[in-house]
Structure formats: C-alpha cells, structure tokens
Design a protein around this motif. Structure first.
Motif, mmCIF file in Angstrom:
data_model
loop_
_atom_site.group_PDB
_atom_site.id
_atom_site.type_symbol
_atom_site.label_atom_id
_atom_site.label_comp_id
_atom_site.label_asym_id
_atom_site.label_seq_id
_atom_site.Cartn_x
_atom_site.Cartn_y
_atom_site.Cartn_z
ATOM 1 N N GLY A 14 0.837 -1.204 0.000
ATOM 2 C CA GLY A 14 0.000 0.000 0.000
ATOM 3 C C GLY A 14 0.862 1.240 0.000
ATOM 4 N N SER A 17 0.170 5.491 -1.603
ATOM 5 C CA SER A 17 -0.530 6.664 -1.058
ATOM 6 C C SER A 17 -0.588 6.576 0.461
ATOM 7 C CB SER A 17 -1.952 6.756 -1.638
ATOM 8 O OG SER A 17 -2.696 5.628 -1.244
ATOM 9 N N ILE A 19 -0.609 6.375 4.361
ATOM 10 C CA ILE A 19 0.346 5.975 5.414
ATOM 11 C C ILE A 19 1.528 5.210 4.808
ATOM 12 C CG2 ILE A 19 0.610 4.566 7.500
ATOM 13 C CD1 ILE A 19 -2.468 5.118 8.005
ATOM 14 N N ARG A 39 -1.410 -1.629 -6.287
ATOM 15 C CA ARG A 39 -1.952 -1.989 -7.606
ATOM 16 C C ARG A 39 -1.745 -0.910 -8.657
ATOM 17 N NH1 ARG A 39 -7.870 -2.816 -5.559
ATOM 18 N NH2 ARG A 39 -7.115 -0.869 -4.631
ATOM 19 N N THR A 40 -1.483 0.334 -8.237
ATOM 20 C CA THR A 40 -1.472 1.441 -9.211
ATOM 21 C C THR A 40 -0.036 1.865 -9.531
ATOM 22 O OG1 THR A 40 -3.527 2.161 -8.177
ATOM 23 C CG2 THR A 40 -2.493 3.707 -9.692
ATOM 24 N N CYS A 63 0.860 -5.194 -7.759
ATOM 25 C CA CYS A 63 0.339 -6.470 -7.277
ATOM 26 C C CYS A 63 -0.915 -6.268 -6.440
ATOM 27 C CB CYS A 63 1.448 -7.102 -6.424
ATOM 28 S SG CYS A 63 0.947 -8.470 -5.407
ATOM 29 N N ASP A 64 -1.875 -7.156 -6.652
ATOM 30 C CA ASP A 64 -3.053 -7.207 -5.792
ATOM 31 C C ASP A 64 -2.751 -8.229 -4.695
ATOM 32 O OD1 ASP A 64 -5.468 -7.728 -4.565
ATOM 33 O OD2 ASP A 64 -6.620 -7.825 -6.422
ATOM 34 N N ILE A 65 -2.649 -7.756 -3.458
ATOM 35 C CA ILE A 65 -2.211 -8.665 -2.384
ATOM 36 C C ILE A 65 -3.239 -9.752 -2.073
ATOM 37 C CG2 ILE A 65 -0.599 -7.028 -1.318
ATOM 38 C CD1 ILE A 65 -2.779 -6.637 0.916
ATOM 39 N N ASN A 91 0.674 -2.759 5.272
ATOM 40 C CA ASN A 91 -0.148 -1.551 5.426
ATOM 41 C C ASN A 91 -1.336 -1.524 4.470
ATOM 42 O OD1 ASN A 91 -0.571 1.552 5.758
ATOM 43 N ND2 ASN A 91 -0.062 1.274 3.585
ATOM 44 N N SER A 142 -3.399 -2.489 11.783
ATOM 45 C CA SER A 142 -4.797 -2.820 12.046
ATOM 46 C C SER A 142 -5.526 -1.478 12.148
ATOM 47 C CB SER A 142 -4.918 -3.668 13.316
ATOM 48 O OG SER A 142 -6.255 -3.968 13.583
ATOM 49 N N TYR A 156 -15.003 -4.362 7.887
ATOM 50 C CA TYR A 156 -13.719 -3.721 8.195
ATOM 51 C C TYR A 156 -13.265 -4.123 9.603
ATOM 52 C CZ TYR A 156 -10.187 -0.012 8.489
ATOM 53 O OH TYR A 156 -9.006 0.692 8.639
ATOM 54 N N LYS A 160 -9.978 -6.272 10.719
ATOM 55 C CA LYS A 160 -8.920 -5.689 11.553
ATOM 56 C C LYS A 160 -8.768 -6.441 12.884
ATOM 57 C CE LYS A 160 -7.564 -2.468 8.664
ATOM 58 N NZ LYS A 160 -6.200 -2.459 8.101
ATOM 59 N N PRO A 186 -4.173 2.797 14.520
ATOM 60 C CA PRO A 186 -4.496 4.220 14.490
ATOM 61 C C PRO A 186 -5.996 4.473 14.522
ATOM 62 C CG PRO A 186 -3.308 3.520 12.488
ATOM 63 C CD PRO A 186 -3.670 2.299 13.247
ATOM 64 N N VAL A 189 -6.819 8.927 10.459
ATOM 65 C CA VAL A 189 -5.639 9.562 9.870
ATOM 66 C C VAL A 189 -6.076 10.240 8.563
ATOM 67 C CG1 VAL A 189 -3.284 9.176 9.029
ATOM 68 C CG2 VAL A 189 -4.252 7.628 10.756
ATOM 69 N N THR A 191 -6.101 10.648 5.259
ATOM 70 C CA THR A 191 -5.657 10.046 3.985
ATOM 71 C C THR A 191 -6.839 9.949 3.025
ATOM 72 O OG1 THR A 191 -6.219 7.772 4.589
ATOM 73 C CG2 THR A 191 -4.030 8.553 5.259
HETATM 74 N N1 LIG Z 1 -6.741 6.499 7.374
HETATM 75 C C1 LIG Z 1 -7.195 6.072 8.559
HETATM 76 O O1 LIG Z 1 -7.918 6.772 9.286
HETATM 77 C C2 LIG Z 1 -6.806 4.701 9.047
HETATM 78 C C3 LIG Z 1 -7.065 4.388 10.399
HETATM 79 C C4 LIG Z 1 -6.721 3.131 10.867
HETATM 80 C C5 LIG Z 1 -6.129 2.225 10.024
HETATM 81 N N2 LIG Z 1 -5.909 2.538 8.726
HETATM 82 C C6 LIG Z 1 -5.275 1.531 7.871
HETATM 83 O O2 LIG Z 1 -4.080 2.047 7.347
HETATM 84 C C7 LIG Z 1 -3.781 1.388 6.118
HETATM 85 C C8 LIG Z 1 -3.441 2.423 5.061
HETATM 86 O O3 LIG Z 1 -4.592 3.214 4.823
HETATM 87 P P1 LIG Z 1 -4.536 4.714 4.314
HETATM 88 O O4 LIG Z 1 -5.401 5.499 5.200
HETATM 89 O O5 LIG Z 1 -3.135 5.148 4.078
HETATM 90 O O6 LIG Z 1 -5.349 4.535 2.942
HETATM 91 P P2 LIG Z 1 -5.038 4.812 1.419
HETATM 92 O O7 LIG Z 1 -4.409 6.138 1.224
HETATM 93 O O8 LIG Z 1 -6.316 4.492 0.723
HETATM 94 O O9 LIG Z 1 -3.933 3.706 1.057
HETATM 95 C C9 LIG Z 1 -4.247 2.359 0.895
HETATM 96 C C10 LIG Z 1 -3.141 1.715 0.098
HETATM 97 O O10 LIG Z 1 -3.418 0.311 -0.041
HETATM 98 C C11 LIG Z 1 -3.288 -0.052 -1.419
HETATM 99 N N3 LIG Z 1 -4.164 -1.185 -1.686
HETATM 100 C C12 LIG Z 1 -5.516 -1.243 -1.532
HETATM 101 N N4 LIG Z 1 -5.964 -2.454 -1.920
HETATM 102 C C13 LIG Z 1 -4.885 -3.169 -2.324
HETATM 103 C C14 LIG Z 1 -4.713 -4.474 -2.851
HETATM 104 N N5 LIG Z 1 -5.752 -5.293 -3.050
HETATM 105 N N6 LIG Z 1 -3.461 -4.885 -3.172
HETATM 106 C C15 LIG Z 1 -2.411 -4.055 -2.996
HETATM 107 N N7 LIG Z 1 -2.504 -2.815 -2.497
HETATM 108 C C16 LIG Z 1 -3.740 -2.374 -2.173
HETATM 109 C C17 LIG Z 1 -3.678 1.215 -2.178
HETATM 110 O O11 LIG Z 1 -3.117 1.276 -3.477
HETATM 111 P P3 LIG Z 1 -3.841 0.767 -4.796
HETATM 112 O O12 LIG Z 1 -5.264 1.210 -4.733
HETATM 113 O O13 LIG Z 1 -3.032 1.392 -5.886
HETATM 114 O O14 LIG Z 1 -3.687 -0.716 -4.773
HETATM 115 C C18 LIG Z 1 -3.030 2.279 -1.311
HETATM 116 O O15 LIG Z 1 -1.667 2.418 -1.651
HETATM 117 C C19 LIG Z 1 -5.010 0.524 5.791
HETATM 118 O O16 LIG Z 1 -4.756 -0.809 6.167
HETATM 119 C C20 LIG Z 1 -6.091 1.119 6.664
HETATM 120 O O17 LIG Z 1 -7.101 0.180 6.979
HETATM 121 C C21 LIG Z 1 -6.224 3.757 8.211
#
Ligand SMILES: NC(=O)c1ccc[n+]([C@@H]2O[C@H](COP(=O)([O-])OP(=O)(O)OC[C@H]3O[C@@H](n4cnc5c(N)ncnc54)[C@H](OP(=O)(O)O)[C@@H]3O)[C@@H](O)[C@H]2O)c1
Length: 240
Positions: A14, A17, A19, A39-40, A63-65, A91, A142, A156, A160, A186, A189, A191
C-alpha cells in the motif's frame, strides 16, 4: 541506545498513497532501501522516484495482495532487486462503511480477502527471508476498529480484529528468531481512505497525518532489537 536502521531493506504494501507512502519516504530519509507494493503503477513509480532522491535503492511491484501467486512473484521481484527484507510493513488495506444487511456479500468478503488474506499472503512470502536472517520486523496496520467495533463497519472491523489475532499468534511463534511482530492501531488519519472525495476536510491541525504515523513507525523500528512494542494505539490529541 537504539539501533541504526540505515542500510536495512523494507518492503511496504500500500506504498502508493497515504500511510504507506509517507512511511516509505520516511524510511528512505533515514537510509532504508524500500520495496513498494500496490496496484497502481504510476503512484508506485512516483514514490519510488521520490525515495530514490534520498540515495537509497528502490524497487516496486504492481500487485493485488489478495492474489497469492501475484504476491509470491512481487516478493521475488523485490528480493532480486533489493535483497531480503529486514522490515515488512503490512499496510495495504481497504475500508467499507454500510449497514450490515445492505452490504453485498461479495463486497463484504472482498474486505477480508484484501485486509486479512492479503496480509497473510505477503507475510507468508516474506517470513522465510527473516527466519534465515534470524532477525526482522513485521508491522501490521490494524485499526482502532480492530479493537472496538463501530456501527456500519462490520467487514472492516472483522478484518482488523483478525489481524490482531494473526499478529499475536505469529509474534509468539517467531520470537525465537528475533522477529518482532506488532500491530499499530491508528484512529482517524488524514488520507484518501477517509477524505477521498473531499480532501479539503483533512484539517491538518485536527487529524493525525500519514507523516505522523510514519515518524512513529520509524522510531519504533529504531528501538534496540531486544525490545519491541507489540501493540500500540495512535490517537489524535483533540480532533473535536
Ligand atoms: N486512514 C485512517 O484513518 C486509518 C485508520 C486506521 C487504520 N488505517 C489503515 O491504514 C492502512 C493504510 O490506509 P490509508 O489510510 O493510508 O489509505 P489509502 O491512502 O487508501 O492507502 C491504501 C493503500 O493500499 C493499497 N491497496 C488497496 N488495496 C490493495 C490491494 N488489493 N493490493 C495491494 N494494495 C492495495 C492502495 O493502493 P492501490 O489502490 O493502488 O492498490 C493504497 O496504496 C489501511 O490498512 C487502513 O485500513 C487507516
């Protein structure tokens, strides 16, 4: 005195973008070589270029994980370009909000396939590298939703919570190899996952930002190898 992590190799899922991106860049800033998965491609390429400007080696794999064969190929690709991983940041994740009865069963399952099985696939591919080195760090992202469910987040939260159990069990299993396995949990955040449609609402005075998490993670990795934080919660001071 902690440890200097300069020269280590980190794989980050991930990483295109949010975190993951911020942490890849912070790791590069302290001299860690970074392998990026998502994936992007254009986002990964941009992060790789930004990280490389810090003088570290970079590699990325599209890669799609959720797909185990793709994950195995991606991890082989990173290993051949950067060497074996010292650090794995699981992540990548997807969110979902919706009433329990209204979320389509395929969409509900998809969240578990990415968040739980994806984390499992990547860890399964990378762990042998760490066992061979007899050291390593695996950090699983998580969520506060992985400790306390909230309305309209059943898939979700389930995903988690599953990450907590998997992490705790694996941690007990691989401690003898000096591998530290931990969860970060967290709260909100700023994002794309939260503010995707409305980035202007990401009030940087109120909400934690990806860079805050990135600094936190790097400081945790810099702890002396004899100590680790097996579970932590990150909260904003006063988001209300
Ligand atoms: N933001 C919050 O408030 C928050 C709070 C607690 C936990 N989290 C966790 O923190 C982590 C990061 O989230 P974020 O807020 O930074 O979100 P984000 O900006 O949407 O980033 C998510 C990343 O995961 C990648 N991804 C999604 N599906 C995927 C797949 N099938 N295979 C490979 N990569 C994949 C996305 O890229 P592509 O779409 O290009 O694949 C992107 O790079 C997540 O696990 C989220 O649950 C976030």
């Amino acid at each position: 005195m902690g440890q200097d992590i300069k020269g280590k190799v980190a794989y980050i899922t991930g990483a295109g973008s949010g975190i993951g991106r911020a942490t890849a860049l912070e790791l590069a800033r302290v001299g860690v070589h970074v392998g990026l998965i998502a994936r992007t491609e254009n986002k990964l390429k941009a992060v790789a270029e930004e990280a490389a400007a810090q003088g570290v080696k970079t590699s990325y794999a599209v890669c799609d994980i959720a797909k185990i064969d793709d994950v195995n190929l991606a991890v082989e690709h990173l290993k051949s370009n950067l060497g074996a991983a010292d650090i794995l940041l699981n992540n990548a994740g997807v969110g979902q909000r919706g009433d329990f009865l209204e979320v389509n069963p395929d969409e509900w399952k998809h969240i578990l396939e990415v968040n739980v099985f994806g984390t499992y696939h990547v860890t399964r591919a990378v762990l042998p590298q760490m066992i061979e080195k007899n050291q390593g760090d695996i950090m699983n992202i998580s969520s506060s939703n992985g400790l306390k469910g909230t309305a309209k987040s059943t898939s979700y939260s389930a995903s988690k919570f599953a990450i907590q159990g998997m992490t705790e069990a694996l941690m007990q299993e691989v401690r003898p190899y000096n591998i530290r396995v931990s969860t970060l949990n967290p709260s909100m955040v700023g994002t794309e996952m939260i503010f995707g449609d409305n980035p202007d609402k990401n009030d940087k005075e109120k909400f934690m930002q990806p860079e805050d998490l990135a600094e936190y993670m790097v400081s945790q990795l810099q702890l002396h190898p004899r100590i680790f934080i097996k579970q932590s919660l990150q909260w904003a001071t006063n988001p209300f």
